[in-house]
Scaffold this active site. Sequence first.
Site, short mmCIF file in Angstrom:
data_model
loop_
_atom_site.label_atom_id
_atom_site.label_comp_id
_atom_site.label_asym_id
_atom_site.label_seq_id
_atom_site.Cartn_x
_atom_site.Cartn_y
_atom_site.Cartn_z
N TYR A 1 0.84 -1.21 0.00
CA TYR A 1 0.00 0.00 0.00
C TYR A 1 0.87 1.26 0.00
O TYR A 1 0.72 2.14 -0.85
CB TYR A 1 -0.93 -0.02 1.22
N TRP B 1 -4.19 8.35 9.85
CA TRP B 1 -5.13 7.98 10.92
C TRP B 1 -6.45 8.73 10.77
O TRP B 1 -6.96 9.33 11.74
CB TRP B 1 -4.51 8.25 12.29
N1 NAP Z 1 -8.16 6.23 5.83
C1 NAP Z 1 -7.02 6.66 6.34
O1 NAP Z 1 -6.75 6.54 7.54
C2 NAP Z 1 -6.00 7.34 5.42
C3 NAP Z 1 -4.76 7.68 5.97
C4 NAP Z 1 -3.83 8.32 5.15
C5 NAP Z 1 -4.13 8.60 3.83
N2 NAP Z 1 -5.33 8.23 3.33
C6 NAP Z 1 -5.59 8.55 1.92
O2 NAP Z 1 -6.73 9.42 1.85
C7 NAP Z 1 -7.45 9.17 0.64
C8 NAP Z 1 -8.91 8.88 0.97
O3 NAP Z 1 -8.96 7.71 1.79
P1 NAP Z 1 -10.34 7.12 2.34
O4 NAP Z 1 -10.04 6.49 3.66
O5 NAP Z 1 -11.42 8.11 2.22
O6 NAP Z 1 -10.57 5.94 1.29
P2 NAP Z 1 -11.85 5.01 1.08
O7 NAP Z 1 -12.90 5.31 2.11
O8 NAP Z 1 -11.36 3.62 0.95
O9 NAP Z 1 -12.41 5.55 -0.31
C9 NAP Z 1 -11.73 5.31 -1.50
C10 NAP Z 1 -12.73 5.46 -2.63
O10 NAP Z 1 -12.06 5.19 -3.86
C11 NAP Z 1 -12.99 4.51 -4.69
N3 NAP Z 1 -12.27 3.75 -5.70
C12 NAP Z 1 -11.48 2.67 -5.53
N4 NAP Z 1 -11.02 2.24 -6.71
C13 NAP Z 1 -11.53 3.07 -7.66
C14 NAP Z 1 -11.42 3.13 -9.08
N5 NAP Z 1 -10.70 2.23 -9.76
N6 NAP Z 1 -12.07 4.13 -9.72
C15 NAP Z 1 -12.81 5.03 -9.05
N7 NAP Z 1 -12.95 5.01 -7.71
C16 NAP Z 1 -12.32 4.04 -7.02
C17 NAP Z 1 -13.73 3.60 -3.74
O11 NAP Z 1 -14.93 3.17 -4.32
P3 NAP Z 1 -15.82 2.02 -3.60
O12 NAP Z 1 -16.51 2.77 -2.48
O13 NAP Z 1 -16.75 1.59 -4.66
O14 NAP Z 1 -14.87 0.99 -3.12
C18 NAP Z 1 -13.92 4.50 -2.53
O15 NAP Z 1 -15.12 5.22 -2.62
C19 NAP Z 1 -6.73 8.02 -0.05
O16 NAP Z 1 -5.83 8.55 -0.99
C20 NAP Z 1 -5.95 7.35 1.08
O17 NAP Z 1 -4.80 6.69 0.60
C21 NAP Z 1 -6.28 7.61 4.09
#
Ligand code: NAP
Length: 289
Positions: A125, A150
Site C-alpha cells: 500500500y 489515521w
Molecule cells: N483512511 C485513512 O486513515 C487514510 C490515511 C492516510 C491517507 N489516506 C488517503 O486518503 C485518501 C482517501 O482515503 P479514504 O479512507 O477516504 O478511502 P476510502 O474510504 O477507501 O475511499 C476510497 C474510494 O475510492 C474509490 N475507488 C477505488 N477504486 C476506484 C477506481 N478504480 N475508480 C474510481 N474510484 C475508485 C472507492 O470506491 P468504492 O466505495 O466503490 O470501493 C472508494 O469510494 C486516499 O488517498 C488514502 O490513501 C487515508
Amino acid sequence: MIWLVGSRGMLGTELSVFFEKRGIPYIGTGREIDITDRSTLRTFIRGVSSVVEWVINCAAYTAVDKAEDEAEMCRKINAEGAENIAVVAHEIGAKCIHFSTDYVFDGKRISPYTENGATNPIGVYGETKRNGEILVLQNCPASYIIRTAWLYGRYGSNFARTMCKLMNMEECVSVVEDQTGSPTWTFDLACTVGAFMSEPDIPFGIYHFTDEGNITWFDFAAAIYKKARKARVVKKECAVVPCTSDKFPAKVKRPAYSVLDKTKIKTTLGIVIPSWDTSLTSFLCSSED
Ligand SMILES: NC(=O)c1ccc[n+]([C@@H]2O[C@H](COP(=O)([O-])OP(=O)(O)OC[C@H]3O[C@@H](n4cnc5c(N)ncnc54)[C@H](OP(=O)(O)O)[C@@H]3O)[C@@H](O)[C@H]2O)c1
C-alpha cells in the site's frame, strides 16, 4: 467547478458534504468513472473540461493488508489511477489535489517526518501510494499532494466509529499501544482542502497534514471511550486494555511511529490546526451514531 474523484469514500463523502454546505459547485464521481481507465476519464472530462478548474482525487485502494495479496490491483489504482487523473487534469489545465499517506515512511524515526525526508514504505500500500505521488507530480506539476494519517470521521468505516460500535457490544476491547501517530478528523482535512483552494499562489508540491498531537492507538481508544460515554454515544461500560501488535497478526507491519511534521502547511497556509483531542470531542458531539 471541482471534479471530486472517489466522492463516495470516507474522505470523499466528507468533502462532498463540505462543498454542498458551502454552496461550492462540484461534480462527484465514484467507481462508474474508473480511474484505472484513462480513456473513460478522458471521455468524462471532455464533457466538463470547460468548467473544471480543480480535480480532487479521493479514490484509492486503501485495504492495507489485502494489498499484499492484491498488489497488482493496488498498484493499478494507487499509482496508475493517480497518474491517469494527473494526466487528464493537466490536459484541461486544472489544478490537482491528491492524498497520500504516512505509510510512505518506515516508522523507524523518533521525531516527526518532514515532506523532504527519505521515504521507505514497508508494504505494498505505502509503496504504491509513494509511486502515485511521484506520478502525479510528474504529470500534473500544478498539484498539491497532501500526506495525511489515521483518518476518522462520520462516513465510511474507520477506527473511531468501529471503536464506538465495539464498546457498545463488548465487555472489553484490546487496542495496540506500540504504534504512535496523529488521529485526524476528516472534517479538519476538508477545511484544509478549502484553504488550499481559496489561497492563490500557494506553491505546488507535497504537504503534511494531520491533527495536532500524537498518541498511541490505545490512548486514542481510551479517549474515545471517555468522551463517547460523556456524549452518550457509548451507552454502557466497557474496559479498554492495551496490548501489542502481536495480538493482531497482520499481513503487513504498520509504521511504529508515523508522526508528520506540519510546519510547512501551517506556515504556507497560515492555518491553526486543531488538536486531535479537541477534534475528537467535536466529532463525537456531532455524531449521529
Ligand atoms: N483512511 C485513512 O486513515 C487514510 C490515511 C492516510 C491517507 N489516506 C488517503 O486518503 C485518501 C482517501 O482515503 P479514504 O479512507 O477516504 O478511502 P476510502 O474510504 O477507501 O475511499 C476510497 C474510494 O475510492 C474509490 N475507488 C477505488 N477504486 C476506484 C477506481 N478504480 N475508480 C474510481 N474510484 C475508485 C472507492 O470506491 P468504492 O466505495 O466503490 O470501493 C472508494 O469510494 C486516499 O488517498 C488514502 O490513501 C487515508
